[in-house]
Structures are given as C-alpha cells and as structure tokens.
Design a protein around this motif. Structure first.
Motif, PDB file in Angstrom:
ATOM      1  N   ILE A  29       0.831  -1.205   0.000  1.00 15.00           N
ATOM      2  CA  ILE A  29       0.000   0.000   0.000  1.00 15.00           C
ATOM      3  C   ILE A  29       0.863   1.250   0.000  1.00 15.00           C
ATOM      4  O   ILE A  29       2.023   1.218   0.387  1.00 15.00           O
ATOM      5  CB  ILE A  29      -0.966   0.046   1.217  1.00 15.00           C
ATOM      6  CG1 ILE A  29      -0.177   0.032   2.535  1.00 15.00           C
ATOM      7  CG2 ILE A  29      -1.960  -1.087   1.163  1.00 15.00           C
ATOM      8  CD1 ILE A  29      -1.049   0.267   3.772  1.00 15.00           C
ATOM      9  N   ARG A  30       0.236   2.354  -0.438  1.00 14.22           N
ATOM     10  CA  ARG A  30       0.840   3.683  -0.315  1.00 14.22           C
ATOM     11  C   ARG A  30      -0.290   4.662  -0.059  1.00 14.22           C
ATOM     12  O   ARG A  30      -0.975   5.089  -0.985  1.00 14.22           O
ATOM     13  CB  ARG A  30       1.635   4.081  -1.555  1.00 14.22           C
ATOM     14  CG  ARG A  30       2.354   5.429  -1.403  1.00 14.22           C
ATOM     15  CD  ARG A  30       3.209   5.765  -2.612  1.00 14.22           C
ATOM     16  NE  ARG A  30       3.975   6.998  -2.405  1.00 14.22           N
ATOM     17  CZ  ARG A  30       3.549   8.214  -2.767  1.00 14.22           C
ATOM     18  NH1 ARG A  30       2.352   8.367  -3.359  1.00 14.22           N
ATOM     19  NH2 ARG A  30       4.298   9.281  -2.550  1.00 14.22           N
ATOM     20  N   MET A  31      -0.493   4.985   1.201  1.00 13.63           N
ATOM     21  CA  MET A  31      -1.590   5.866   1.603  1.00 13.63           C
ATOM     22  C   MET A  31      -1.486   7.230   0.949  1.00 13.63           C
ATOM     23  O   MET A  31      -2.492   7.871   0.614  1.00 13.63           O
ATOM     24  CB  MET A  31      -1.602   6.016   3.131  1.00 13.63           C
ATOM     25  CG  MET A  31      -2.836   6.697   3.678  1.00 13.63           C
ATOM     26  SD  MET A  31      -4.296   5.652   3.512  1.00 13.63           S
ATOM     27  CE  MET A  31      -5.558   6.781   4.103  1.00 13.63           C
ATOM     28  N   ASN A  33      -0.834   8.034  -1.934  1.00  7.04           N
ATOM     29  CA  ASN A  33      -1.469   8.107  -3.255  1.00  7.04           C
ATOM     30  C   ASN A  33      -2.835   8.766  -3.180  1.00  7.04           C
ATOM     31  O   ASN A  33      -3.179   9.633  -3.988  1.00  7.04           O
ATOM     32  CB  ASN A  33      -1.628   6.705  -3.857  1.00  7.04           C
ATOM     33  CG  ASN A  33      -0.334   6.160  -4.406  1.00  7.04           C
ATOM     34  OD1 ASN A  33       0.694   6.821  -4.359  1.00  7.04           O
ATOM     35  ND2 ASN A  33      -0.377   4.947  -4.928  1.00  7.04           N
ATOM     36  N   TRP A  92      -9.311   6.797  -3.802  1.00 13.78           N
ATOM     37  CA  TRP A  92      -9.202   6.020  -2.564  1.00 13.78           C
ATOM     38  C   TRP A  92      -8.581   4.650  -2.831  1.00 13.78           C
ATOM     39  O   TRP A  92      -7.713   4.183  -2.096  1.00 13.78           O
ATOM     40  CB  TRP A  92     -10.584   5.890  -1.935  1.00 13.78           C
ATOM     41  CG  TRP A  92     -10.631   5.278  -0.577  1.00 13.78           C
ATOM     42  CD1 TRP A  92     -11.329   4.170  -0.199  1.00 13.78           C
ATOM     43  CD2 TRP A  92      -9.976   5.743   0.616  1.00 13.78           C
ATOM     44  NE1 TRP A  92     -11.157   3.920   1.135  1.00 13.78           N
ATOM     45  CE2 TRP A  92     -10.338   4.868   1.661  1.00 13.78           C
ATOM     46  CE3 TRP A  92      -9.128   6.823   0.893  1.00 13.78           C
ATOM     47  CZ2 TRP A  92      -9.866   5.033   2.951  1.00 13.78           C
ATOM     48  CZ3 TRP A  92      -8.657   6.985   2.195  1.00 13.78           C
ATOM     49  CH2 TRP A  92      -9.030   6.092   3.206  1.00 13.78           C
ATOM     50  N   ILE A  95      -4.615   3.597  -3.223  1.00 16.36           N
ATOM     51  CA  ILE A  95      -3.773   3.169  -2.102  1.00 16.36           C
ATOM     52  C   ILE A  95      -3.283   1.741  -2.315  1.00 16.36           C
ATOM     53  O   ILE A  95      -2.158   1.383  -1.975  1.00 16.36           O
ATOM     54  CB  ILE A  95      -4.575   3.267  -0.782  1.00 16.36           C
ATOM     55  CG1 ILE A  95      -4.870   4.724  -0.435  1.00 16.36           C
ATOM     56  CG2 ILE A  95      -3.849   2.559   0.359  1.00 16.36           C
ATOM     57  CD1 ILE A  95      -5.904   4.886   0.652  1.00 16.36           C
ATOM     58  N   HIS A 128     -11.824  -0.801  -0.234  1.00 15.05           N
ATOM     59  CA  HIS A 128     -10.527  -1.477  -0.295  1.00 15.05           C
ATOM     60  C   HIS A 128     -10.684  -2.993  -0.264  1.00 15.05           C
ATOM     61  O   HIS A 128      -9.977  -3.710  -0.982  1.00 15.05           O
ATOM     62  CB  HIS A 128      -9.624  -1.011   0.844  1.00 15.05           C
ATOM     63  CG  HIS A 128      -9.100   0.361   0.652  1.00 15.05           C
ATOM     64  ND1 HIS A 128      -8.504   1.083   1.660  1.00 15.05           N
ATOM     65  CD2 HIS A 128      -9.084   1.171  -0.438  1.00 15.05           C
ATOM     66  CE1 HIS A 128      -8.135   2.272   1.195  1.00 15.05           C
ATOM     67  NE2 HIS A 128      -8.483   2.339  -0.078  1.00 15.05           N
TER      68      HIS A 128
END
Length: 216
Positions: A29-31, A33, A92, A95, A128
């Motif tokens: 993940i990469r929040m 983003n 959203w 991520i 997600h």
C-alpha cells in the motif's frame, strides 16, 4: 512482548492459528497516493490532517460508521465543483498497489495444513476490501476461502486495532488458545496490543519477511 524469535520457530508446530493483517503485510500500500489525488481534485490539505473533516470521515468509514456512498459524497463535496463520487472512489483505491503471488501461494499452503486456521484481521473499509477481492482474492480462479477461513474487518466489527477488543473478538470467534495463535502485522502498536492479549506475534518490517520467517 512475546514477539517471535528464531528460537520460537523450533516450537512452531505448536501454532494452530495464524491471523494476518492486510495492508503492509499481504497487500502493498501507499496511503499518500490517495492524499495526493484528493488534493489534485481540490480537497484542501488541512482536511486530511488530524482534526480535519476528511480525516474523520476516513476513520468513520473504516469503522463502518459511514457507508461507501456517504464517504465518497462527503469528500467529493469538499473538492472542486466538478468532482464526482466516482473520482473519490478511484482516488481512494489508488492506495492498493499489489499482492505478490508468492504471498498468495504462502497463504494457500498454510490454509491447506491440517488442524490450522488462517484468518485476516484488518482495519479496512468496503472499497478497499472489494478491490482486493476483485483484483486478487477472487480473481484468476482464486476464491477468498483459498486463503482465509475467517475474516475480521473493522468496518463490520465497528472495532479497529489497536483496540484490544478486536483481538479478543477474533480469539472468541476462533475458540482459540492465544498461546497457540500468532498475529502478523506491520504496526508496532498493534503488535504490542496483540501481545498483551496473550498472542504470539511477528512484526513484519522491510527487514522481516513473514513468508520466510514462518517457513512458508
């Protein structure tokens, strides 16, 4: 803290229950983003800071206090006038990056072990989770039951780590002995709380690969 050590794995045959976090453990993940894309859509940066409306809505969404439609519409209303809920949904989900096939294979192998339960326990939300199922857990001939026997999601339980009650709920549901249960997470605070509830733990970090550490 009863964190796993090399010596522990001499007794790893005693483990009967494996509980995995999702983001940062299974899912890359990469929040940032989402934050970057939200701001590109016109959301003020202050909204994403602690105390900002968007920050609170993200927390509420994760806890199941907002549904997907409410979450996307409320954030869209804070962005530029041309922003639609679909834009928020896409931002959203940015991520979620990838789940390595080696991790899926490791979960499959573990799931096939006799007398072992494999569970997911995650602070996550509908968008997600559905994205992960669509892209990986229920894709390419997979079924989420291939990987997990039980799934504990913050959005459904209205609890989130590091609240100890979410770990107690999982243990009760599994009817598990905490000493025979291991929890794998990338967050030190979550690891500490799980340990305080009597679980064995493995803190997944860039230097600690759980697939190798669990001999999978």
């Amino acid at each position: 803290m009863r964190e796993v050590t090399d010596a522990f794995f001499y007794f790893s045959h005693m483990l009967k229950n494996y509980i995995f976090d999702l983001g940062g453990v299974i899912l890359d993940i990469r929040m940032q983003n989402a934050y970057e894309q939200f701001m590109a859509l016109g959301l003020p940066a202050t909204e994403l800071e602690k105390g900002g409306s968007a920050y609170k809505w993200m927390e509420d969404y994760q806890l199941g206090l907002l549904n997907t439609q409410e979450f996307c519409q409320q954030i869209a209303d804070k962005c530029s006038s041309t922003t639609k809920p679909l834009n928020i949904e896409q931002a959203w989900n940015s991520i979620c990056l990838n789940i390595a096939e080696r991790k899926l294979n490791a979960l499959r192998r573990l799931r096939q072990r006799e007398g072992v339960t494999v569970s997911l326990l995650s602070n996550t939300n509908e968008l997600h989770w559905e994205y992960c199922c669509e892209k990986w857990f229920n894709a390419n001939g997979n079924n989420q039951a291939d990987f997990f026997g039980h799934i504990f999601l913050s959005q459904e339980l209205h609890l989130q780590k590091p609240d100890p009650e979410i770990f107690r709920t999982a243990i009760r549901t599994l009817n598990a002995n905490p000493s025979e249960t291991i929890f794998i997470d990338d967050n030190a605070e979550n690891i500490a709380t799980a340990s305080s509830c009597g679980l064995q733990t493995l803190h997944a970090t860039p230097d600690i690969d759980w697939v190798e550490s669990l001999n999978l």
